[in-house]
Design a protein around this motif. Sequence first.
Motif, PDB file in Angstrom:
ATOM      1  N   LEU A  51      39.693  43.745  33.672  1.00  0.00           N
ATOM      2  CA  LEU A  51      40.452  44.576  34.613  1.00  0.00           C
ATOM      3  C   LEU A  51      40.081  46.038  34.386  1.00  0.00           C
ATOM      4  CD1 LEU A  51      43.885  42.766  34.184  1.00  0.00           C
ATOM      5  CD2 LEU A  51      42.295  42.514  36.096  1.00  0.00           C
ATOM      6  N   ALA A  52      38.792  46.326  34.559  1.00  0.00           N
ATOM      7  CA  ALA A  52      38.263  47.644  34.222  1.00  0.00           C
ATOM      8  C   ALA A  52      38.113  48.562  35.426  1.00  0.00           C
ATOM      9  CB  ALA A  52      36.900  47.500  33.539  1.00  0.00           C
ATOM     10  N   ALA A 105      48.673  59.180  35.687  1.00  0.00           N
ATOM     11  CA  ALA A 105      49.915  58.465  35.383  1.00  0.00           C
ATOM     12  C   ALA A 105      49.967  57.113  36.080  1.00  0.00           C
ATOM     13  CB  ALA A 105      51.117  59.321  35.783  1.00  0.00           C
ATOM     14  N   MET A 106      49.571  57.066  37.345  1.00  0.00           N
ATOM     15  CA  MET A 106      49.573  55.796  38.074  1.00  0.00           C
ATOM     16  C   MET A 106      48.609  54.803  37.437  1.00  0.00           C
ATOM     17  SD  MET A 106      51.634  55.236  40.602  1.00  0.00           S
ATOM     18  CE  MET A 106      52.660  56.067  41.837  1.00  0.00           C
ATOM     19  N   THR A 107      47.457  55.296  36.995  1.00  0.00           N
ATOM     20  CA  THR A 107      46.481  54.412  36.359  1.00  0.00           C
ATOM     21  C   THR A 107      47.004  53.884  35.030  1.00  0.00           C
ATOM     22  OG1 THR A 107      44.699  55.712  37.377  1.00  0.00           O
ATOM     23  CG2 THR A 107      44.089  54.221  35.600  1.00  0.00           C
ATOM     24  N   LEU A 175      38.756  43.771  48.801  1.00  0.00           N
ATOM     25  CA  LEU A 175      39.735  44.050  49.850  1.00  0.00           C
ATOM     26  C   LEU A 175      40.482  45.360  49.623  1.00  0.00           C
ATOM     27  CD1 LEU A 175      41.071  43.057  52.421  1.00  0.00           C
ATOM     28  CD2 LEU A 175      42.658  41.720  51.022  1.00  0.00           C
ATOM     29  N   CYS A 176      41.110  45.510  48.481  1.00  0.00           N
ATOM     30  CA  CYS A 176      41.897  46.714  48.203  1.00  0.00           C
ATOM     31  C   CYS A 176      40.998  47.952  48.161  1.00  0.00           C
ATOM     32  CB  CYS A 176      42.636  46.548  46.874  1.00  0.00           C
ATOM     33  SG  CYS A 176      43.629  47.973  46.384  1.00  0.00           S
ATOM     34  N   SER A 228      46.087  48.706  37.460  1.00  0.00           N
ATOM     35  CA  SER A 228      45.719  50.112  37.258  1.00  0.00           C
ATOM     36  C   SER A 228      44.949  50.633  38.465  1.00  0.00           C
ATOM     37  CB  SER A 228      44.888  50.268  35.982  1.00  0.00           C
ATOM     38  OG  SER A 228      43.680  49.526  36.060  1.00  0.00           O
ATOM     39  N   GLY A 229      44.029  49.842  38.975  1.00  0.00           N
ATOM     40  CA  GLY A 229      43.233  50.261  40.121  1.00  0.00           C
ATOM     41  C   GLY A 229      43.986  50.225  41.424  1.00  0.00           C
TER      42      GLY A 229
END
Length: 303
Positions: A51-52, A105-107, A175-176, A228-229
Amino acid sequence: MDTTWLLFGLPAVVAFAGTACGMPWWRRVVTRLGMVDDPGHRKIHVEPTPLAGGVSVLTGWLLAMGAGIVAVRTFWWDAATQAALWHGVERRAGQLAVLVGGAVAMTVLGALDDRHELRPGVKFLGQCLVAGAVALAGMRITLFVPDPVFSHVVTVLWILTLVNAFNFLDNMNGLCAGLGLIASWFFAVNAARQGQYLVAACAFAVCGALAGFLPWNFPRARVFLGDSGSHLVGYWVAVLAILPHFYSDLHPRGYAVLSPLWVVAVPLVDLVQVVIRRWLRGRPIYVGDTEHVSHLLVRAGLS
């Protein structure tokens, strides 16, 4: 050629290179930390996948923002252009700091969820704090209502909605990030046409960072965005929809402020139908399933 376009091309190229080239290193790091997506009952991948994506995309974007600031101070602008550009950077320095801090912060919030599976309430609180900071910094939606409380509440709700919409949307390869790239490109071009160079540079950097990620994720995924992404992409799109001036004295069309809704229509429609479907079935809205628009299209035989 107008050299101010270097402000757009340079961040995009640096963000692309920073994300794509940094991905192998980040894959090794997150794998050691145990941040991988294991195969499961709703998933089609057969091997644990790092999940990088989020941390790598953020790295590319931060490098691009730094390169853009350096370019404003060192490139071969004429004196008037350089003074105008640097004045804009200094005038928006506080908001730029909040914008960067919010992205980080969101990441981090999403990365903690990737690693430890945070409780929904804890994750939602973190999202609220970041969205509130953006609104307090003056980056707000007004909708022609001269009430700071109204604009603050609407802005927070907008950011929360987009962050969770893109989080829900991260259910298939490309997709995202792909929809985030399309939306960011629209906001970047719109800001550039309006002469909002700082906003455009930020948005083009987002485009470059997501473009650098996509070859690692689509069509065959060697890396996933992770929470995170998806948090980062949703945050970027939400903020980039706020920053440009869709209504101005030069373009006095009130309905233009609704144009971001068309740009993000796909994630918003997906979010609404998923929430309604789960609510009608008496299921928690935060528990994943295979009833997203993308899943329905695939089951209908489409790509």
